[in-house]
Design an enzyme around this catalytic site. Structure first.
Site, PDB file in Angstrom:
ATOM      1  CG  ASN A 145      61.966-105.372  14.193  1.00 14.79           C
ATOM      2  OD1 ASN A 145      61.168-105.841  13.386  1.00 14.79           O
ATOM      3  ND2 ASN A 145      62.103-104.069  14.378  1.00 14.79           N
ATOM      4  CB  CYS A 182      58.242-102.541  11.335  1.00 17.62           C
ATOM      5  SG  CYS A 182      59.999-102.837  11.416  1.00 17.62           S
ATOM      6  CG  HIS A 211      56.507-104.408  14.709  1.00 18.42           C
ATOM      7  ND1 HIS A 211      57.003-105.460  13.986  1.00 18.42           N
ATOM      8  CD2 HIS A 211      57.520-103.516  14.834  1.00 18.42           C
ATOM      9  CE1 HIS A 211      58.263-105.213  13.672  1.00 18.42           C
ATOM     10  NE2 HIS A 211      58.600-104.037  14.179  1.00 18.42           N
TER      11      HIS A 211
HETATM   12  N1  COA Z   1      75.325-103.103  23.707  1.00 24.18           N
HETATM   13  C1  COA Z   1      75.774-102.381  24.724  1.00 24.18           C
HETATM   14  N2  COA Z   1      75.589-101.064  24.839  1.00 24.18           N
HETATM   15  C2  COA Z   1      74.899-100.446  23.869  1.00 24.18           C
HETATM   16  C3  COA Z   1      74.421-101.132  22.755  1.00 24.18           C
HETATM   17  C4  COA Z   1      74.650-102.512  22.675  1.00 24.18           C
HETATM   18  N3  COA Z   1      74.212-103.281  21.666  1.00 24.18           N
HETATM   19  N4  COA Z   1      73.767-100.252  21.947  1.00 24.18           N
HETATM   20  C5  COA Z   1      73.844 -99.056  22.535  1.00 24.18           C
HETATM   21  N5  COA Z   1      74.538 -99.163  23.701  1.00 24.18           N
HETATM   22  C6  COA Z   1      74.834 -98.110  24.667  1.00 24.18           C
HETATM   23  C7  COA Z   1      74.840 -96.730  24.058  1.00 24.18           C
HETATM   24  O1  COA Z   1      76.089 -96.429  23.484  1.00 24.18           O
HETATM   25  C8  COA Z   1      74.509 -95.871  25.237  1.00 24.18           C
HETATM   26  O2  COA Z   1      75.670 -95.692  25.996  1.00 24.18           O
HETATM   27  P1  COA Z   1      75.928 -94.272  26.740  1.00 24.18           P
HETATM   28  O3  COA Z   1      74.768 -94.107  27.699  1.00 24.18           O
HETATM   29  O4  COA Z   1      77.255 -94.501  27.392  1.00 24.18           O
HETATM   30  O5  COA Z   1      75.934 -93.264  25.651  1.00 24.18           O
HETATM   31  C9  COA Z   1      73.549 -96.726  26.055  1.00 24.18           C
HETATM   32  O6  COA Z   1      73.777 -98.089  25.640  1.00 24.18           O
HETATM   33  C10 COA Z   1      72.088 -96.382  25.847  1.00 24.18           C
HETATM   34  O7  COA Z   1      71.858 -96.312  24.443  1.00 24.18           O
HETATM   35  P2  COA Z   1      70.476 -95.911  23.877  1.00 24.18           P
HETATM   36  O8  COA Z   1      70.520 -95.991  22.373  1.00 24.18           O
HETATM   37  O9  COA Z   1      70.018 -94.628  24.478  1.00 24.18           O
HETATM   38  O10 COA Z   1      69.585 -97.118  24.446  1.00 24.18           O
HETATM   39  P3  COA Z   1      68.036 -97.306  24.478  1.00 24.18           P
HETATM   40  O11 COA Z   1      67.611 -97.629  25.836  1.00 24.18           O
HETATM   41  O12 COA Z   1      67.318 -96.222  23.737  1.00 24.18           O
HETATM   42  O13 COA Z   1      67.861 -98.645  23.634  1.00 24.18           O
HETATM   43  C11 COA Z   1      67.126 -99.314  21.463  1.00 24.18           C
HETATM   44  C12 COA Z   1      68.243 -98.682  22.275  1.00 24.18           C
HETATM   45  C13 COA Z   1      67.528 -99.276  20.005  1.00 24.18           C
HETATM   46  C14 COA Z   1      66.978-100.749  21.921  1.00 24.18           C
HETATM   47  C15 COA Z   1      65.792 -98.538  21.694  1.00 24.18           C
HETATM   48  O14 COA Z   1      66.034 -97.169  21.548  1.00 24.18           O
HETATM   49  C16 COA Z   1      64.720 -98.950  20.752  1.00 24.18           C
HETATM   50  O15 COA Z   1      64.234-100.067  20.796  1.00 24.18           O
HETATM   51  N6  COA Z   1      64.246 -98.013  19.900  1.00 24.18           N
HETATM   52  C17 COA Z   1      63.206 -98.301  18.936  1.00 24.18           C
HETATM   53  C18 COA Z   1      63.815 -99.006  17.794  1.00 24.18           C
HETATM   54  C19 COA Z   1      62.785 -99.462  16.850  1.00 24.18           C
HETATM   55  O16 COA Z   1      61.659 -99.622  17.186  1.00 24.18           O
HETATM   56  N7  COA Z   1      63.252 -99.711  15.616  1.00 24.18           N
HETATM   57  C20 COA Z   1      62.485-100.294  14.611  1.00 24.18           C
HETATM   58  C21 COA Z   1      61.218 -99.595  14.333  1.00 24.18           C
HETATM   59  S1  COA Z   1      60.160-100.825  13.804  1.00 24.18           S
END
Ligand code: COA
Length: 348
Positions: free
Chosen positions: A296, A119, A266
């Protein structure tokens, strides 16, 4: 952890821009038909409503050709002497896709190579391309960020499938003057490989090749062919690294935050971009966003966003733009420029 704080002494100017998206739209509702997810979760947690996905034989190379052709048109040139493609989803492991892209654009025997930095690929590629010009190795560069990364994402994994999209964004760079609009500012680049496993595709490389029992290779679990991501720690790293990197560039441009007309970060998650802007104290109306429509797109993210706001007329010649990206590696980078008077076409 290392940070390179390079200065380009011979000015390098951005003189053209273009973008391309594959036509197939996948909405959040489409995803929730096969995944345990829903539109509300995806929109509120990431800001994404839909993304584009390659189909009908489209790949990183074909997206790159389309975006590259538009950038050349925008620059008003028919050729360059170097083509660089940033991609983490190349058409094949070997060879690089850039030579084929150059050929298909009718460039002749120009220099062409790929660069992999996930990224942050657009920022690393911009710095590398500018360096080629500044050193006198190249006169002009077509630099393309192109990705069909959804092909490397497990569509059964709700943690990653909603986040990524495919697309390409391209710029033309040429030698210019320091005070010319479009002159690229100082770069800040950095990495932290100790956290490489936070975002990785385990199999396919030399560490974990394909399973060939006759050669004594172990079998490779299907999941290992796809992206693995630890979202939470990445989120924290993304906000910290992009903020620090953007601040480092600001300091060296002698711009104040109030001088920044557009923060173009980004597009990994709208909450990350907003958190960085908040840390930088850039007002939200100056924060560019298009993740809602594209997801993304890794190295294509920043140029697609620049193209979008330029084509809509929101980004105007003379505007001061701060660019920053973060991604797998971990790796990150930032730069700044005054937007030049160039034409940008709306992306399909
Ligand atoms: N739909 C519904 N529920 C989902 C889900 C989806 N697609 N994906 C995860 N969940 C659930 C999880 O199981 C978790 O449930 P729980 O609380 O019962 O355990 C809950 O939602 C929260 O999950 P979590 O992973 O902690 O969510 P988050 O708020 O951290 O959001 C991302 C997840 C991936 C969107 C976020 O962490 C993120 O954007 N991280 C950075 C990723 C990134 O930048 N990647 C590329 C680098 S360039």
């Amino acid at each position: 952890m290392a940070t390179i704080k390079g200065e380009i002494h011979m000015a390098v100017v951005l003189s053209g821009i273009g973008g391309f998206l594959p036509p197939r739209v996948v909405t959040n509702d489409d995803l929730s038909a096969t995944l345990d997810t829903n539109d509300e979760w995806i929109r509120t947690r990431t800001g994404i409503s839909e993304r584009r996905v390659v189909s009908d034989g489209l790949s990183t190379g074909t997206l790159a050709v389309e975006a590259g052709a538009r950038a050349l048109r925008s620059a008003g040139v028919s050729g360059v002497d170097t083509v660089v493609v940033a991609t983490t989803s190349p058409d094949r492991l070997c060879p690089a896709v850039a030579p084929e892209v150059a050929s298909r654009l009718g460039m002749g025997p120009v220099a062409a190579f790929d660069l992999t930095s996930a990224c942050s690929g657009f920022l690393y590629g911009l710095a590398a391309s500018a360096g080629l010009i500044a050193s006198g190795t190249a006169e002009s560069v077509l630099f393309i960020g192109s990705e069909a990364f959804t092909t490397l994402v497990n569509q059964r994994d709700r943690g990653t499938a909603p986040i990524f999209g495919d697309g390409a964004g391209a710029v033309v760079l040429r030698r210019g003057e320091d005070d010319e609009p479009g002159a690229l500012g100082p770069f800040d680049l950095g990495s932290d490989g100790s956290l490489a496993d936070l975002l990785a595709i385990p199999a396919g490389g030399s560490r974990q090749r394909s399973a060939d029992a006759s050669l004594g290779h172990d079998s490779v679990p299907t999941e290992d062919w796809y992206l693995r991501m630890e979202g939470r720690p990445l989120y924290t790293q993304a906000v910290e690294r992009m903020t620090q990197s953007a601040q480092a560039v600001l300091k060296r441009t002698a711009w104040s935050v109030a001088d920044v007309d557009w923060f173009v970060g980004h597009q990994a998650n709208v909450r990350i971009v907003r958190a960085v802007a908040e840390e930088l104290e850039v007002p939200m109306e100056r924060v560019a966003v298009n993740i809602d429509r594209v997801g993304n797109t890794l190295s294509a993210s920043v140029p697609l966003l620049l193209n979008d706001i330029a084509a809509s007329g929101d980004l105007k010649p003379g505007d001061r733009v701060l660019l920053s990206a973060f991604g797998a590696g971990l790796s990150w980078g930032s730069t700044a420029l005054v937007w030049p008077d160039i034409r940008a076409e709306h992306v399909n």
